[in-house]
Scaffold this motif. Structure first.
Motif, PDB file in Angstrom:
ATOM      1  N   GLU A 110      -3.005  -1.752   2.992  1.00  0.00           N
ATOM      2  CA  GLU A 110      -3.184  -0.732   1.969  1.00  0.00           C
ATOM      3  C   GLU A 110      -4.674  -0.450   1.843  1.00  0.00           C
ATOM      4  O   GLU A 110      -5.511  -1.330   2.131  1.00  0.00           O
ATOM      5  CB  GLU A 110      -2.636  -1.190   0.619  1.00  0.00           C
ATOM      6  N   PHE A 130      -7.792   1.422  -0.725  1.00  0.00           N
ATOM      7  CA  PHE A 130      -8.147   1.940  -2.042  1.00  0.00           C
ATOM      8  C   PHE A 130      -9.576   2.468  -1.995  1.00  0.00           C
ATOM      9  O   PHE A 130     -10.469   1.822  -1.415  1.00  0.00           O
ATOM     10  CB  PHE A 130      -8.038   0.841  -3.109  1.00  0.00           C
ATOM     11  N   LYS A 160      -5.197   4.676  -4.611  1.00  0.00           N
ATOM     12  CA  LYS A 160      -4.589   4.202  -3.383  1.00  0.00           C
ATOM     13  C   LYS A 160      -4.440   5.361  -2.387  1.00  0.00           C
ATOM     14  O   LYS A 160      -3.985   6.447  -2.735  1.00  0.00           O
ATOM     15  CB  LYS A 160      -3.218   3.596  -3.675  1.00  0.00           C
ATOM     16  N   THR A 211     -14.447   1.706   0.866  1.00  0.00           N
ATOM     17  CA  THR A 211     -12.994   1.537   0.853  1.00  0.00           C
ATOM     18  C   THR A 211     -12.651   0.067   0.897  1.00  0.00           C
ATOM     19  O   THR A 211     -13.272  -0.710   1.643  1.00  0.00           O
ATOM     20  CB  THR A 211     -12.349   2.249   2.064  1.00  0.00           C
TER      21      THR A 211
END
Length: 315
Positions: A249, A251, A257, A294
């Motif tokens: 994932e 962010f 997200k 990130t």
């Protein structure tokens, strides 16, 4: 003694005392007046022995077109009334193509006959045209076959070459080494992540980039400014684990997200599947996310956060 007198016997040219034979009746009470009696004259639709010929001869043009286009199905022989050989030709796919060619040549040379053995109508005036069209069709089919073969070989070679490419092509970009906030960092900047009890993997970031278009996926349009592309490797160091892009994932700096974008394996995407100890999967994962610092989160086999690293793609 006297004798009675009798009338004299009739006389005729053939002799005296012989009566004439009456004429025989003819045609419904009329007497034959002399001359030869009319004989039987066959009509225009009769055969040499007076029997009806039947339907007209089959058409050469129809037979030729059927032999050229549908000869493998025996349609030309069905048209000529040769049902038995037509069925045999159908069941053998035109005698594996040989029978179809032979029948076509027989038709073009004027030797084809219908079921009654009659020649086909219209052959003399149409044979030249039929030969020319047949030759053109044969050459066109030959050219199409050659082109199709060349294109097929080209596609196969391209697929083999693409399958043999180890690393996908990514936009060049600078990157920071993974900075783990959890997990164990190795000397080369990789992370050793515990996926479950007794199962660990080594995750390495090999390359990264930020772009507005994913190579080979121009139909995808970003909604958050661009796409973050990460080339990663997933190596099982103990036990086994399941590698998947969904283990990652991303962010942005505001904590929003990023949307994960599926990259096909044929375009270099990270393959999904079980990885045994000593084996490694390698590929690209992508996120639609705002450019800037990130944080990438790696989840374990239970979906819980197992490790993180940060990076700043090039502007």
């Amino acid at each position: 003694m006297s004798h009675p007198s009798y009338p004299p016997a009739p006389q005729n040219d053939a002799g005296a005392g012989i009566p004439q034979v009456p004429a025989a009746p003819y045609a419904y009470g009329r007497q034959f007046q002399g001359g030869a009696q009319p004989g039987y004259q066959p009509g225009p639709d009769s055969g040499p022995y007076g029997s009806p010929v039947g339907a007209p001869a089959k058409s050469f043009m129809t037979t030729w077109i059927l032999a050229l286009l549908l000869g493998s199905f025996g349609v030309d022989r069905f048209y000529l009334g040769k049902i038995g050989t037509g069925i045999a030709k159908l069941l053998t796919a035109g005698g594996f193509g040989i029978w179809s060619i032979v029948d076509l040549i027989i038709t073009l040379t004027g030797n084809a006959r219908d079921k009654q053995g009659r020649p086909l109508a219209g052959y003399p005036e149409n044979k030249k045209k039929a030969w020319i069209i047949t030759i053109v069709v044969w050459f066109a089919g030959l050219i199409v076959g050659i082109v199709s073969t060349v294109l097929s070989l080209t596609f196969v070679a391209a697929a083999v070459q693409g399958a043999g490419t180890d690393a996908p092509v990514l936009p060049s970009a600078s990157q920071e080494a993974p900075a783990p906030s959890s997990g164990t960092a190795s000397d080369d900047g990789s992370l050793t992540v515990t996926m479950s009890e007794g199962n660990t993997v080594k995750v390495s970031l090999l390359n990264s980039g930020y772009t507005t278009e994913i190579p080979g996926m121009s139909y995808m349009k970003p909604t958050r400014g661009g796409f973050l592309l990460l080339e990663v490797s997933w190596e099982a160091t103990a036990g086994s684990s399941y590698a998947s892009p969904s283990n990652f994932e991303a962010f942005d700096a505001d904590g929003a997200k990023g949307e994960e974008i599926y990259v096909e394996e044929g375009l270099g995407g990270l393959p999904s599947g079980d990885v045994a100890a000593g084996e490694m999967q390698r590929g690209v994962i992508a996120f639609d996310i705002k450019n800037g610092p990130t944080t990438v989160v790696i989840s374990d086999d239970f979906g819980d956060k197992a490790a993180t690293f940060t990076l700043t793609p090039a502007n």
